[in-house]
Write an enzyme that holds these catalytic residues in place. Structure first.
Site, PDB file in Angstrom:
ATOM      1  CE  LYS A 219      -6.067   1.510  21.388  1.00  0.00           C
ATOM      2  NZ  LYS A 219      -6.415   0.459  20.273  1.00  0.00           N
TER       3      LYS A 219
ATOM      4  CB  SER B  60      -6.560  -2.256  16.655  1.00  0.00           C
ATOM      5  OG  SER B  60      -7.695  -1.450  16.153  1.00  0.00           O
TER       6      SER B  60
ATOM      7  CB  SER C  32      -7.291   2.319  16.643  1.00  0.00           C
ATOM      8  OG  SER C  32      -7.679   1.611  17.555  1.00  0.00           O
TER       9      SER C  32
END
Lengths: 509, 518, 104
Positions: B79, B178, B154
């Site tokens: 990420k 997330s 997210s």
């Protein structure tokens, strides 16, 4: 502000009661910074370093970086808190103080807010007139220093009018302890002297603890001084100003005196004091208005979520307490006895803020009398002339070396003063200066005797006078010889030789 | 090649260690897959130029007989919130566009040390603020199940990359869901470890007291394998837990092997269900509970009344911490600099940079957080939110006195359409209703697939939570439940995905996975 | 927001907060945010309903204390690494525009 807008100091004190407060920042001399393992530029023997060479991602506030507390900084802070007579909080924590400024890498400072590590202490401060004032300490808390800005362009090199600024983050994250006093009233006429004596006392304490290099000219110790005036009999507190970064003992005293005189003039003329930050100008001996306190001072403190509470055990606190150096008052008594100084001599040292220097010089091998003589004499004179603190000019070990050269007869007092001048000018140690400047005493008796003979030949009646018992007449010859040797002779030895010559000549006849 | 990308990390690990395949082959297969589908999915912000080189080094080491970790040679996506010294690290923000950090996050260091092969950086909502990945400054990621829908957020990029078979493994970060919410809406597995279980050093901070890095994968075992690599104490993170953790892969294998939940008390959190939850989510959840009961679990209802205040507390604590954490983006040391017209002071430059560099959701939360911390409001807002946190922890404590694990749906709905909630921040915030309590209390939680919603044929996810430090318990129970579910479906949920890389499988016609795709 | 329940926030306050947060919001953004934040704040203000004085605050989810680092110097960044991300530099220092305000 011109001096015309100042009120006479005595008059000011007659009309108003001065109330003082101090925030002293002490840079700790740990090996590494407060929250990162970068080397600490305030460590013993370290210097500011080439720009941005003493930084880690933490010092630069790089995204993703996290602080980790330096254990030694905690120990030092606890020791300082104890030496200030404070209570050590069983649990304290760090908080973020949020404001934007380019020297603050994260745009928040990690500090302590409502839970400082030490609180509620007091120190006894001795004034030049022998009076002792108890200054109460509200709190001592840990925080990190900011980076260093250099303002480029503009006329003054100051922030105003600069074209741009440059940032070096080497100092960012240096461990600080901020010591905050409670309001100090009752100082009256002694307020300026109290200010100086207070900062000097703090300096003595941190030096004795060995937790800071405590060099004010390097910013190891910085003082923000608060002053307000309360009209006599009004029972009302005045509005205070905060004079920032007063960075010598001498300036602390002068700045307080100036602020009292300035505020008194304004108040007496019916004006009001603005609560603001003021800047001290060493050159003019004045303060000027800075930023007013405003809504913008909303620092939005909240507990630092990247760090955990500090909960020192009772055992740790006791360990540090038992290792504390003696309290300043006791220490002064002990040193006065050990050095055999008169009250006056000792006060002279204390009032000049030179206790640490004299002590270190004695520790380096000099006699107490000589150490005192040099520090409160020649060094203080030069410092006064240059408007700096004596301690910033020369190190105690250099002074001790100088004294040793005089005592061994290698230098006369007069030569030693020239050597001191060289050391202050950065020419190296006393031995280096002696070497470079060729300042050795002429110890060759042959050269001295030749000069004596020459002088006696020019003043033939002198020998007669000496033989008649008027020994003081030798002074004229000694003076002439010293002049001829450009001062590089030991006057005592010259005197011996002159007397020998006079009596020796008599014996010959 | 399509066979390779359909394999789990555990399967790849076996084939790599037996040298049946090389890491170069595996890596190439995944790079090809990225080239094939990522134009549509947009899971990646950056694809590593050195992945094949790293893979070749791992193969070389293996050929020399080096002892390698189980996941050596297995590709992993990272990420973009995590700092990587060889790839840009932007956190999905324009303000960090192109920034290459001079250091690796601890978890990235650990990936490299275990010789996984980083494939690239995955898309995310800007600074991890969002539940749809639509707040990325670099364009949204699309759900592999339906490109018109969001992949959650997210960490939509990591979840979508795994769901689209672009990588078997990915790292995510979870501040309020997330990792778990994207897992739920993409049919993947995501684990938020106990707070402090995985280092945050080098994870660009959103809310320091809530953030936690964790694994994203297609199976519970794969998540455990990756957790074993990145977890454990890190002296660079003060909040990192200094303790011995059990092997999570062993815990997952044990759960998979047992197939039984006898004696396990499963607590159903009353407040995390019912109203506000999509009917298909609720029905699949009820079926999952039945399945667990049938496998011997003792299903108990628990109440956590303070959870109804969790979103409110979260949207005070998160913006407050974020407003401070994001102050460092000021144009001085890194990132974007925008000079206002006619120049200006450094204050003007900072303000212009932050105006231009932050997206609307980031600005919204910074202003909200600044408000919550400002003088006069602190006690009512931030101070109160911290008290709610205490109440939520107490609710967890009493719930865990009655149950070994707690369960809930991982997200209230299936994936919604792109743009559907973009203009309604409050509606967007509700996506994390089930996941936020675990962050506030620091307890571990996992999202894993529980079937397709009958009404839209999209994935739904179940959340399993355990007491702090009991991450292994989640892997065991999760692996058992996963096995039970797959047994009931006859195959993995993702094999129903339109993106499944193998030839279409014959429909099984099981009601648990069937749905009408809309 | 009805007249009986005025917005907890007005545009001037949002502008002040934007200044504190150093974001040069446009007037349009301020207006939009004033409305949006008003709604959000109304919905999150309910935390005070249960935050009674007897409840202690929790700032860390997992209770730890005394996490320290030994005072031993570690690796530092090189100057080039330190300045690698700098939007502008002058020699080995970061360069910024002139500063209006003063040190705090």
């Amino acid at each position: 502000m011109s001096t015309a807008e100042l009120m006479d100091f005595d008059k000011a004190i007659e009309l108003f009661e001065p109330v003082l407060g101090f925030e002293v920042h002490v840079e700790l001399n740990t090996k590494t910074k407060m929250f990162s393992s970068a080397p600490n530029p305030a460590a013993p023997g370290a210097d500011a370093g080439e720009p941005n060479t003493m930084v880690t991602p933490v010092c630069l506030g790089l995204p993703g970086s996290l602080p980790v507390v330096n254990e030694q900084a905690i120990r030092f802070s606890i020791s300082l808190g104890l030496a200030l007579g404070c209570d050590i909080a069983p649990s304290s924590r760090f908080a973020r103080k949020n404001y934007f400024y380019p020297d603050l890498a994260k745009n928040y400072q990690i500090s302590q807010y409502d839970e400082p590590i030490a609180h509620d202490g007091a120190v006894e401060v001795e004034l030049p007139n022998g009076r002792t004032v108890r200054v109460e300490i509200e709190r001592a808390h840990m925080e990190e220093d900011a980076g260093k800005l250099t303002h480029v362009g503009g006329a003054t090199g100051r922030i105003q009018g600069a074209d741009y600024s440059l940032v070096d983050y080497n100092r960012a994250g240096v461990p600080l302890v901020e010591i905050v006093t409670k309001m100090i009233s009752g100082a009256e006429h002694d307020a300026p002297e109290l200010a100086k004596a207070y900062v000097s006392t703090i300096r003595d304490i941190v030096v004795a603890l060995g937790i800071s290099e405590a060099r004010m000219e390097r910013g190891n110790l910085r003082c923000d001084a608060n002053v307000s005036l309360s009209p006599r009999g009004s029972g009302k507190l005045g509005t205070r100003t905060e004079t920032k970064n007063v960075n010598s003992l001498r300036s602390v005293e002068r700045a307080i005196r100036f602020e009292i005189q300035r505020q008194a003039a304004i108040l007496a003329a019916g004006g009001t004091i603005i609560q603001e930050t003021r800047h001290w100008h060493e050159d003019s001996g004045t303060t000027s208005a800075g930023r007013p306190k405003s809504d913008a001072d909303d620092y939005r403190y909240f507990p630092e979520p990247d760090l955990l509470p500090v909960e020192p055990s009772a055992a740790l606190i006791e360990e540090l307490r038992s290792a504390l150096p003696e309290p300043p008052a006791e220490r002064r008594r002990r040193l006065k006895d050990a050095w055999g100084f008169t009250d006056l001599e000792f006060q002279d040292v204390v009032n000049s803020g030179l206790l640490v220097e004299v002590e270190s010089t004695v520790a380096a091998g000099a006699s107490p009398a000589q150490a005192r003589k040099w520090w409160t004499g020649e060094i203080a004179r030069i410092a006064n002339q240059d408007s700096v603190d004596p301690s910033s000019l020369v190190s105690p070990s250099d002074v001790a070396a100088l004294v040793s050269l005089v005592e061994s007869g290698e230098l006369t007092d007069r030569l030693a003063r020239q050597v001191l001048e060289g050391v202050i000018a950065g020419e190296g140690s006393p031995a280096d200066v002696v070497e470079k400047r060729g300042l050795k005493v002429v110890s060759d008796d042959g050269a001295l005797i030749a000069a004596i003979d020459e002088a006696l030949a020019a003043q033939p009646d002198i020998l007669e006078k000496i033989r008649d018992g008027k020994v003081q007449a030798a002074g004229a010859v000694i003076g002439a010889v010293m002049k001829a040797m450009h001062g590089q002779a030991d006057a005592a030895r010259v005197r011996e030789l002159v007397l020998e010559r006079a009596t020796g000549s008599a014996a010959e006849r | 090649m399509s066979e390779l990308i359909s394999l789990t990390a555990a399967e790849l690990s076996e084939k790599l260690s037996s040298r049946e395949v090389s890491s170069v082959e595996v890596t190439q297969a995944h790079l090809d897959r990225i080239a094939e589908v990522d134009g549509d999915v947009h899971a990646f912000l950056h694809v590593s130029a050195t992945a094949l080189k790293v893979a070749a080094e791992v193969d070389g080491a293996r050929n020399l007989g080096a002892r390698l970790s189980p996941l050596a040679g297995v590709p992993v996506a990272i990420k973009d919130v995590l700092c990587t010294r060889d790839m840009p690290s932007t956190a999905g923000s324009r303000i960090l566009e192109g920034w290459i950090p001079p250091y690796d996050a601890t978890v990235v260091q650990r990936l490299r040390a275990a010789k996984l092969v980083p494939l690239g950086k995955t898309n995310m909502d800007e600074f991890a603020m969002g539940s749809s990945t639509e707040h990325s400054a670099f364009g949204p990621t699309r759900n592999p199940w339906d490109l018109e829908r969001i992949p959650g957020g997210s960490g939509g990029g990591s979840a979508a990359a795994v769901a689209a078979f672009e990588t078997p493994l990915a790292l995510g970060s979870d501040t309020g869901g997330s990792i778990r919410q994207p897992a739920a809406v993409t049919g993947t597995v995501g684990m938020k470890p106990t707070y402090g279980g995985v280092s945050r050093y080098g994870a660009i901070a959103l809310a320091s007291s809530l953030d936690q890095v964790g694994p994203v994968s297609r199976t519970v075992l794969d998540a455990a394998l990756l957790h074993d690599v990145v977890g454990g104490h890190d002296p660079h993170d003060s909040t990192s837990l200094d303790r011995d953790w059990p092997c999570f892969a062993d815990a997952a294998r044990a759960g998979k092997a047992s197939g039984s939940l006898t004696g396990v008390r499963v607590g159903v959190v009353r407040e995390l269900g019912g109203e506000g939850f999509q009917s298909g989510v609720s029905s699949r959840y009820a079926e999952a509970l039945d399945l667990m009961a049938a496998a011997g679990a003792d299903i108990v209802e628990v109440s956590a009344p303070s959870f109804t205040y969790a979103i409110a507390a979260y949207y005070l604590i998160l913006p407050a911490e974020a407003s401070s954490n994001l102050a460092k983006f000021d144009s001085v040391r890194f990132g974007l600099r925008v000079n206002p017209p006619g120049g200006g002071t450094v204050e003007d430059v900072m303000a212009a940079t932050r105006e231009a560099g932050f997206g609307p959701e980031v600005k919204r939360r910074i202003i909200l957080g600044t408000y919550a911390l400002s003088a006069g409001y602190y006690d009512a807002y931030y101070g109160s939110a911290q008290k709610v946190r205490t109440l939520i922890q107490r609710d967890f404590d009493s719930a865990f006195a009655k149950a070994d694990v707690l369960v809930s749906p991982a997200a209230p709905t299936t994936a919604f359409k792109l743009g559907e909630k973009l203009e309604d921040p409050l509606a967007m915030y509700l996506n994390d209703v089930a996941t936020i309590p675990a962050n506030l209390a620091g307890v571990p939680g996992m999202g894993l697939p529980m079937g397709l919603a009958p009404e839209d044929g999209l994935p739904t996810g179940i959340q399993i939570m355990a007491p702090a430090f009991e991450d292994a318990r989640i892997y065991t129970v999760g692996a058992t439940l996963e096995a039970l579910l797959e047994e009931s479906w006859g195959r993995s949920l993702l094999s129903h995905s339109p993106r499944f890389p193998l030839d279409p499988l014959p429909e099984i016609g099981d009601a648990r996975t069937e749905g009408t795709r809309k | 927001m009805s007249a009986t329940n005025p917005s907890p926030l007005d545009a001037a306050q949002v502008a002040h907060l934007a200044n504190l947060a150093r974001i040069a919001l446009t007037p349009e953004e301020i207006e939009k945010l004033t409305g949006e934040l008003g709604v959000i704040i109304e919905s999150i203000a309910k935390v005070s309903e249960v935050a009674t004085p007897d409840v202690p605050a929790t700032s860390h989810p997992i209770r730890l204390a005394n996490v320290f680092r030994a005072d031993v110097p570690g690796e530092t960044l090189t100057v080039e690494q330190a300045l690698s991300g700098a939007p502008e530099r002058d020699g080995d220092r970061f360069k910024v525009s002139a500063i209006l305000g003063e040190e705090q």
